[in-house]
Design a protein around this motif. Structure first.
Motif, mmCIF file in Angstrom:
data_model
loop_
_atom_site.group_PDB
_atom_site.id
_atom_site.type_symbol
_atom_site.label_atom_id
_atom_site.label_comp_id
_atom_site.label_asym_id
_atom_site.label_seq_id
_atom_site.Cartn_x
_atom_site.Cartn_y
_atom_site.Cartn_z
ATOM 1 N N GLU A 193 -5.072 -1.060 -7.516
ATOM 2 C CA GLU A 193 -6.386 -0.638 -6.766
ATOM 3 C C GLU A 193 -6.350 0.587 -6.154
ATOM 4 O O GLU A 193 -5.210 0.832 -5.282
ATOM 5 N N GLN A 194 -7.350 1.246 -6.281
ATOM 6 C CA GLN A 194 -7.117 2.740 -5.260
ATOM 7 C C GLN A 194 -8.157 2.520 -4.161
ATOM 8 O O GLN A 194 -9.366 2.220 -4.464
ATOM 9 N N VAL A 195 -7.575 2.747 -2.853
ATOM 10 C CA VAL A 195 -8.305 2.564 -1.725
ATOM 11 C C VAL A 195 -9.207 3.545 -1.571
ATOM 12 O O VAL A 195 -8.821 4.849 -1.783
ATOM 13 N N PRO A 241 -12.735 3.663 4.385
ATOM 14 C CA PRO A 241 -12.003 3.826 5.775
ATOM 15 C C PRO A 241 -12.931 4.144 6.740
ATOM 16 O O PRO A 241 -13.732 5.092 6.593
ATOM 17 N N SER A 286 -8.737 0.199 7.293
ATOM 18 C CA SER A 286 -9.698 -0.107 6.417
ATOM 19 C C SER A 286 -9.393 -1.916 6.187
ATOM 20 O O SER A 286 -8.209 -2.278 6.572
ATOM 21 N N TYR A 304 -3.173 3.731 -2.781
ATOM 22 C CA TYR A 304 -3.140 2.759 -3.862
ATOM 23 C C TYR A 304 -2.641 1.459 -3.056
ATOM 24 O O TYR A 304 -1.987 1.221 -2.115
ATOM 25 N N TYR A 305 -3.084 0.431 -3.775
ATOM 26 C CA TYR A 305 -2.845 -0.928 -3.315
ATOM 27 C C TYR A 305 -2.308 -1.913 -4.613
ATOM 28 O O TYR A 305 -3.067 -1.864 -5.563
ATOM 29 N N VAL A 321 0.999 -1.199 0.014
ATOM 30 C CA VAL A 321 0.132 -0.027 -0.069
ATOM 31 C C VAL A 321 0.885 1.317 -0.068
ATOM 32 O O VAL A 321 2.083 1.234 0.852
ATOM 33 N N ARG A 341 -9.590 -5.429 3.201
ATOM 34 C CA ARG A 341 -9.837 -5.776 1.955
ATOM 35 C C ARG A 341 -10.654 -7.110 1.777
ATOM 36 O O ARG A 341 -10.837 -7.922 0.770
ATOM 37 N N SER A 389 -12.778 -6.553 -1.931
ATOM 38 C CA SER A 389 -12.663 -5.035 -2.452
ATOM 39 C C SER A 389 -12.494 -4.286 -1.127
ATOM 40 O O SER A 389 -12.935 -4.583 -0.040
ATOM 41 N N TRP A 390 -11.561 -2.991 -1.369
ATOM 42 C CA TRP A 390 -11.388 -2.180 0.039
ATOM 43 C C TRP A 390 -12.788 -1.590 0.572
ATOM 44 O O TRP A 390 -13.451 -0.723 -0.255
#
Length: 346
Positions: free
Chosen positions: A26-28, A78, A68, A12-13, A4, A70, A74-75
């Motif tokens: 992936e964008q958190v 938060p 947060s 981002y992850y 992350v 996943r 999916s995230w």
């Protein structure tokens, strides 16, 4: 491998397969839109799902801290853990159906939080203050929560807490036998025998001789005081606490790895603790980030254990995140990099 990182106001992850090939970015979800989010700490649960805690802004600004995960693929949005405090060094530990968050918060010195309902919408159950600065939580095999941090000028202590964040007994001092005051933050892990390994620095908190700092190491079991003085090693310049920020990990074979930034040279160094001493450190990179430059980059290097032994060390430099295996047998190239200049799907 789970990473992350923060870039340009976003979170981002990315996840890599065993060959070291990273999947899509992936964008958190950003809890407050584009902002100066930073200092993520990532922990995977027994199902391999990543959990993350991170903060907004940095000293001396008052700031916030979020949690947060996943779980479910999916995230999640938060959830706020702390608000309006001087949040630094946010850390995370998992125990069963709970996530425990800890961070330095100024007043009080540290704050603890417990989250539940992790598979659904995470719920902040309660928070509590702690006298420990830069608190680092660890969980033993029975689910007991221990926190290691600096008790102001008295040194580093270990304090047990119950599931409702109440202190259990008195804290015990870990930084024994150090030449002078110890400085935060601290790195700590717990092994399969419930032995807690704590690593920190000393001689870098404004007390002379600042030019002769050391890293200390100690162990404690079941919250009891250590039977020995802290083992000092790697003394000399380059161990200034405001830049070093040690991070440690326990590998699959029980070795304690320590990584840090050498202030004198800018190098990233890594060593192992064996027989109660530090081995000669090796250089894993010629340059790590330095917050005291015009580039205003972060300074952290972080470690994660590999399944068969050894660790992965990650750091950022000049807009790029790097990952290198140390003591790991891999078939992918020995240095992987992903640019933070623009998140990609490759």
């Amino acid at each position: 491998i789970h990473v992350v990182y923060m870039y340009n106001g976003g979170i981002y992850y990315r996840k890599a397969d065993p060959m070291g090939v990273f999947g899509p970015t992936e964008q958190v979800p950003s809890p407050e839109g584009s902002a100066n989010y930073n200092s993520p700490h990532v922990v995977c649960d027994t199902n391999g799902d990543p959990h993350v805690v991170f903060e907004r802004d940095w000293y001396p600004s008052t700031s916030k801290c979020w949690y947060s995960n996943r779980k479910g693929g999916s995230w999640k949005t938060p959830v706020l853990a702390f608000n309006g405090l001087l949040v630094m060094y946010s850390r995370l530990a998992l125990a069963g159906t709970n996530a425990f968050v800890a961070a330095s918060t100024g007043t009080p010195a540290g704050t603890l939080a417990r989250f539940s309902n992790l598979s659904g919408t995470p719920n902040l159950d309660l928070t509590a203050g702690t006298y420990l600065m830069a608190p680092c939580p660890v969980i033993d095999s029975s689910g007991n929560l221990f926190v290691i941090g600096r008790n102001s000028a008295a040194g580093h202590y270990l304090q047990q807490y119950d599931g409702n964040l109440n202190a259990v007994g008195n804290g015990v001092k870990l930084s024994t036998g150090t030449p002078n005051k110890t400085g935060e933050p601290i790195a700590a892990v717990i092994d399969g025998a419930n032995l807690i390994h704590a690593i920190g620095n000393c001689g870098a908190t404004g007390i002379d001789p600042e030019s002769s700092s050391d890293i200390w190491y100690n162990t404690s079991q079941d919250g009891s005081a250590p039977a020995q003085g802290s083992v000092l090693g790697l003394s000399g310049t380059g161990w200034m606490g405001q830049v070093v920020y040690p991070h440690c990990a326990l590998d699959a074979n029980g070795k304690v790895y320590l990584a840090y930034r050498n202030e004198s040279t800018g190098e990233g160094k890594i060593t192992i603790v064996t027989n109660g001493q530090f081995a000669d450190p090796a250089t894993f990179t010629a340059a790590i980030t330095d917050p005291n430059t015009s580039e205003q980059r972060r300074w952290n290097c972080q470690l994660a254990p590999a399944p068969g032994g050894g660790v992965y060390v990650t750091w950022d430099y000049n807009g790029i995140c790097y990952l290198r295996p140390v003591g790991v047998t891999v078939t992918w190239p020995p240095l992987a990099a992903t640019s933070t200049a623009a998140p990609t799907n490759g």
